[in-house]
Design an enzyme around this catalytic site. Structure first.
Site, short mmCIF file in Angstrom:
data_model
loop_
_atom_site.label_atom_id
_atom_site.label_comp_id
_atom_site.label_asym_id
_atom_site.label_seq_id
_atom_site.Cartn_x
_atom_site.Cartn_y
_atom_site.Cartn_z
N LYS A 22 0.83 -1.21 0.00
CA LYS A 22 0.00 0.00 0.00
C LYS A 22 0.86 1.25 0.00
O LYS A 22 2.04 1.23 0.39
CB LYS A 22 -0.94 0.03 1.21
CG LYS A 22 -0.28 0.03 2.59
CD LYS A 22 0.13 1.39 3.12
CE LYS A 22 0.87 1.28 4.45
NZ LYS A 22 1.59 2.48 4.86
N ASP A 156 -2.40 -1.90 10.06
CA ASP A 156 -2.48 -1.90 8.60
C ASP A 156 -3.02 -3.21 8.02
O ASP A 156 -3.20 -3.31 6.81
CB ASP A 156 -1.08 -1.67 7.99
CG ASP A 156 -0.65 -0.21 8.10
OD1 ASP A 156 -1.51 0.67 8.30
OD2 ASP A 156 0.57 0.04 7.96
O1 C5P Z 1 -0.26 -1.85 14.58
P1 C5P Z 1 1.16 -2.02 14.20
O2 C5P Z 1 1.83 -3.11 14.98
O3 C5P Z 1 1.38 -2.16 12.73
O4 C5P Z 1 1.87 -0.66 14.59
C1 C5P Z 1 3.27 -0.58 14.73
C2 C5P Z 1 3.62 0.61 15.59
O5 C5P Z 1 3.34 1.82 14.88
C3 C5P Z 1 2.84 0.72 16.88
O6 C5P Z 1 3.44 -0.01 17.89
C4 C5P Z 1 2.92 2.22 17.15
O7 C5P Z 1 4.19 2.54 17.68
C5 C5P Z 1 2.88 2.81 15.76
N1 C5P Z 1 1.51 3.23 15.35
C6 C5P Z 1 0.95 4.34 15.97
N2 C5P Z 1 -0.30 4.75 15.60
C7 C5P Z 1 -0.98 4.10 14.63
C8 C5P Z 1 -0.42 2.99 13.97
C9 C5P Z 1 0.85 2.57 14.37
O8 C5P Z 1 1.56 4.95 16.84
N3 C5P Z 1 -2.20 4.53 14.29
#
Ligand code: C5P
Length: 320
Positions: A22, A156
């Protein structure tokens, strides 16, 4: 193939699925919530760079994982965890738990999306693993039920499942499909060295602490939606925006040169993809994308340059 191998193949059911990378066309980020996540308003577009996951049933309860490079993959597979911390492994485990499945699975990922590149390659692995294992184990989960599991795996992953073009709110995991006409042609400038998403968000928090102003509530820009609806890459090019871009540039200053080169090559718009370090340049046509790619390659500012188009599909089983 020997008769035994054929019999083994028939006995060992296999399902292959793929999911797309993406790019965020618009990424508005708000102040960190108590759980550390940031409220987002984003527009995702899936592009035709793929992760492919093959799931083969096991007669014990083990999960195993192997990774290979797809044609055109750029980067090092050494950075991919092959244990229970891998998002595809976690996806299989979460589905198995939810549907009370006893069987194990051998997962084989063929990587076509850069690792830690801001293009959600790991989330695509998880989404492809979910649809592959759902079919393999005959869980019977609906797309909505898979989206629930996806949201638990990462912000994501629901979009990697859905694909096409969509607006994401909440952590980026609350989706509504967006109207988009035609195809958009992109050039992606890749770096072998990745950027950690948490590190980029932490740099964003630091900038906020230092006084960078935030809007109270992140919202999607209507101009992006109108450009998508009109299928107008010129309009979309001027509307691209990423609130994480300054943080990604602070952590990897050499990206500024990549952006400058894309602009010199007359890209309609240039943006850091998600949390970077991939830089995405929007072109007017497929041929224009190839021209930008050629100029970028000769500039030597990126480790690899790839053309791709969006919107592309979400996670789908590849029928044999
Ligand atoms: O959800 P995911 O594990 O992909 O997110 C990775 C990191 O990205 C999270 O631990 C956080 O630090 C950051 N993040 C965030 N806000 C979001 C998405 C991701 O702070 N909306």
């Amino acid at each position: 193939m020997t008769a035994e191998a054929v019999a083994d193949g028939l006995a060992r059911r296999t399902v292959t699925a793929r999911a797309s990378a993406k790019v965020n066309l618009h990424l508005a980020v708000g102040r960190a919530r108590e759980d550390g996540y940031h409220p987002l308003a984003t527009v995702f577009q899936a592009v035709d760079m793929y992760e492919t996951v093959t799931a083969t049933v096991r007669d014990d309860s083990q999960i195993t994982l192997a990774v290979t490079a797809a044609a055109g993959f750029s980067g090092s597979l050494a950075d991919v965890p092959l244990d229970a911390t891998n998002l595809a492994w976690r996806a299989a485990e979460a589905l198995r738990e939810r549907y009370g499945i006893a069987d194990g699975v051998d997962l084989e990922i063929s990587k076509g999306v850069p690792i830690a590149g801001g293009m959600a390659g790991g989330s695509a692995d998880a989404a492809a693993a979910l649809v592959a294992c759902n079919r393999l184990w005959e869980c019977g989960a609906t797309r909505d039920e898979l989206a629930d599991v996806a949201a638990e795996l990462g912000a994501d992953v629901p979009f990697a499942l859905l694909g096409h073009t969509a607006v994401g709110t909440g952590r980026g995991d609350v989706l509504s499909p967006a109207m988009a006409h035609g195809s958009f042609h992109w050039v992606f400038a890749l770096q072998h060295e990745g950027l950690s998403t948490p590190a980029v968000f932490a740099r964003f928090d630091q900038a906020v602490a230092e006084g960078v102003r935030l809007v109270p509530q992140p919202a999607v820009d209507e101009e992006v939606m109108a450009a998508l609806m009109a299928g107008d890459p010129f309009r979309l090019g001027t509307a691209l925006r990423n609130d994480l871009e300054a943080s990604a540039l602070a952590l990897m200053p050499k990206l500024k040169r990549v952006i400058d080169e894309c602009e010199r090559a007359d890209a309609l718009g240039v943006i850091v993809s998600g949390s970077g370090p991939t830089v995405a340049a929007l072109a007017a046509s497929r041929i224009h994308a190839q021209e930008i790619a050629a100029l970028l390659r000769s500039s030597g500012t990126a480790d690899a340059v790839v053309c791709a188009s969006g919107p592309a599909t979400g996670a789908v089983v590849l029928e044999r």
